[in-house]
Design an enzyme around this catalytic site. Sequence first.
Site, PDB file in Angstrom:
ATOM      1  N   LYS A   1     -37.195 -80.872 -89.020  1.00 18.70           N
ATOM      2  CA  LYS A   1     -38.245 -80.042 -88.428  1.00 18.70           C
ATOM      3  C   LYS A   1     -39.463 -79.970 -89.345  1.00 18.70           C
ATOM      4  O   LYS A   1     -39.316 -79.899 -90.570  1.00 18.70           O
ATOM      5  CB  LYS A   1     -37.712 -78.630 -88.167  1.00 18.70           C
TER       6      LYS A   1
ATOM      7  N   ARG B   1     -47.898 -63.752 -82.938  1.00 15.99           N
ATOM      8  CA  ARG B   1     -48.942 -63.650 -81.902  1.00 15.99           C
ATOM      9  C   ARG B   1     -48.308 -63.218 -80.593  1.00 15.99           C
ATOM     10  O   ARG B   1     -47.095 -63.104 -80.507  1.00 15.99           O
ATOM     11  CB  ARG B   1     -49.585 -65.022 -81.707  1.00 15.99           C
TER      12      ARG B   1
ATOM     13  N   ASN C   1     -42.927 -65.859 -84.518  1.00 15.48           N
ATOM     14  CA  ASN C   1     -44.264 -66.161 -84.022  1.00 15.48           C
ATOM     15  C   ASN C   1     -45.134 -64.928 -84.162  1.00 15.48           C
ATOM     16  O   ASN C   1     -44.787 -63.862 -83.665  1.00 15.48           O
ATOM     17  CB  ASN C   1     -44.212 -66.627 -82.567  1.00 15.48           C
TER      18      ASN C   1
ATOM     19  N   ARG D   1     -43.096 -71.290 -65.650  1.00 19.38           N
ATOM     20  CA  ARG D   1     -44.389 -71.839 -66.085  1.00 19.38           C
ATOM     21  C   ARG D   1     -44.778 -72.974 -65.150  1.00 19.38           C
ATOM     22  O   ARG D   1     -44.087 -74.009 -65.104  1.00 19.38           O
ATOM     23  CB  ARG D   1     -44.276 -72.393 -67.504  1.00 19.38           C
TER      24      ARG D   1
HETATM   25  P1  ADP Z   1     -41.444 -74.858 -82.276  1.00 21.97           P
HETATM   26  O1  ADP Z   1     -42.023 -73.892 -83.265  1.00 21.97           O
HETATM   27  O2  ADP Z   1     -42.018 -76.228 -82.382  1.00 21.97           O
HETATM   28  O3  ADP Z   1     -41.424 -74.331 -80.885  1.00 21.97           O
HETATM   29  P2  ADP Z   1     -38.699 -74.021 -82.809  1.00 21.97           P
HETATM   30  O4  ADP Z   1     -38.223 -73.964 -84.206  1.00 21.97           O
HETATM   31  O5  ADP Z   1     -39.091 -72.729 -82.163  1.00 21.97           O
HETATM   32  O6  ADP Z   1     -39.931 -75.048 -82.729  1.00 21.97           O
HETATM   33  O7  ADP Z   1     -37.627 -74.757 -81.895  1.00 21.97           O
HETATM   34  C1  ADP Z   1     -37.895 -75.076 -80.542  1.00 21.97           C
HETATM   35  C2  ADP Z   1     -36.600 -75.432 -79.835  1.00 21.97           C
HETATM   36  O8  ADP Z   1     -35.974 -76.552 -80.469  1.00 21.97           O
HETATM   37  C3  ADP Z   1     -35.546 -74.324 -79.864  1.00 21.97           C
HETATM   38  O9  ADP Z   1     -35.734 -73.365 -78.856  1.00 21.97           O
HETATM   39  C4  ADP Z   1     -34.272 -75.137 -79.676  1.00 21.97           C
HETATM   40  O10 ADP Z   1     -34.061 -75.484 -78.320  1.00 21.97           O
HETATM   41  C5  ADP Z   1     -34.560 -76.415 -80.448  1.00 21.97           C
HETATM   42  N1  ADP Z   1     -34.051 -76.272 -81.836  1.00 21.97           N
HETATM   43  C6  ADP Z   1     -34.742 -75.929 -82.938  1.00 21.97           C
HETATM   44  N2  ADP Z   1     -33.944 -75.886 -84.031  1.00 21.97           N
HETATM   45  C7  ADP Z   1     -32.698 -76.213 -83.614  1.00 21.97           C
HETATM   46  C8  ADP Z   1     -31.419 -76.336 -84.264  1.00 21.97           C
HETATM   47  N3  ADP Z   1     -31.254 -76.150 -85.561  1.00 21.97           N
HETATM   48  N4  ADP Z   1     -30.346 -76.672 -83.481  1.00 21.97           N
HETATM   49  C9  ADP Z   1     -30.482 -76.880 -82.148  1.00 21.97           C
HETATM   50  N5  ADP Z   1     -31.665 -76.780 -81.498  1.00 21.97           N
HETATM   51  C10 ADP Z   1     -32.761 -76.455 -82.206  1.00 21.97           C
END
Ligand code: ADP
Length: 450
Positions: A158, A292, A290, A337
Amino acid sequence: MFSKILIANRGEIALRVIRAARELGIKTVAVYSESDRNSLHTILADEKVCIGPAKASDSYLDIPNILSAADITKSDAIHPGYGFLAENPRFAEICESSGITFIGPQAALIRLMGNKSLARQEMKRARLPVIPGSDEVVESLPYAKKIAKKMGYPIILKAAAGGGGKGMRIVRTPGQFEDLFALAQNEARAAFSDASLYIEKYLASARHIEIQIIADTHGNVVALGERECSIQRKHQKIIEETPSPYVDERLRKKIVKAAEEAARSIGYQSLGTFEFLVDEKKKFYFMEANTRIQVEHPITEMVYNVDLVKEQIRIAAGEKLSIADGLEMRGYSLECRINAEDPVTFSPSPGTIDFLVFPGGQGIRVDSAAYQGWKIPSDYDSLIAKIAVLSPSRAEAIRKMQMALEMTTIVGIKTNLPLHLTILSDSDFIAGRYNTQFMERYPKKNGNQK
Ligand code: ADP
């Protein structure tokens, strides 16, 4: 209280802020790009200032232009909406040093939470369970591989600066690691000018559950339940609901308490959302915060009968929270959405809306900046409407949403309305039996990462 707010955004969220401000007796200033001359926020605000050409980096992301607009209109506060500059700590700092209130949390907390790897560390210190993963960003490939091996596959790479589902790659086997590491780095560099990555264990059958927090500058912190956002495509939310069919009272109490304590521990002020993944054993893990207003805030407003944006503005003006702790939910809410996109290929479908009918009636809410005859610019995201419903039971909420979508007519562009109707009639969705993998059942069409 403020007398004039400049809205550094466009689309439905700009209208949402205009409505809240008007109810509070505050004047509004719209900023707009050349391609948004005829957009509804430009038309409906009390004043408007053109801030540049269509390209976002030359208009909605151009800090000097936005601050000049605030200066010449004598605005005393700026609402950033979501996206664009909403989570840019430098923008928040510059606003404050120019004597303009930034309607959001402290710049230092935006900066902290904006780096998801640092946020994980901070939340770990606040004793929040975080998804197992690397303690810091991983710079070298051999070191990253070593961590992944130790943790066990599958893992997810990530982007530390990530958002909008970008810069994320699931790695299922060691053989894929090198290529996907490079891909994620490149995507992160292109999207955020920051290639740093961190590693998390990939929780394959988890649910995305987030907690709405609201905190004032007087030390009051209130959590307004959860939102379930597991119906996603390419890690982007499509349908959200509250309460979650997966969260029982016991789990809700635990997650809410954890999120409230985390917000308190960092001295959070303003609206914010703590996002979690919840596994099959109902264990929850912090994912990110987040700083915001979220796209999906209307469902929380509907079940709790509150106005989060008005509250956010009041808090920024130094007022005490008017939302009491321990509010009861008054039903079930769902949000769909509606995007201007091809329902099969998912490619954007900008263009002119030739004919438009939105649904109405009790318990139906439409947040949209679209109107008949409007030409949707191709320069921005494809969200054209959020349709939300409130009903006494989940089953009725689903039926109300089906009815509302069937009564929605949008001619001239393609939309994902058919996809929503398909999901709403899926027996697993109706049973509340789903997780973030739900959309994988439409594999060929939805472009989800396998
Ligand atoms: P962004 O900030 O880009 O939206 P997030 O960290 O909120 O990213 O993650 C978005 C989505 O990605 C999560 O809702 C989930 O579906 C998937 N995700 C993120 N991290 C994991 C993880 N460690 N294991 C499984 N799914 C994940």
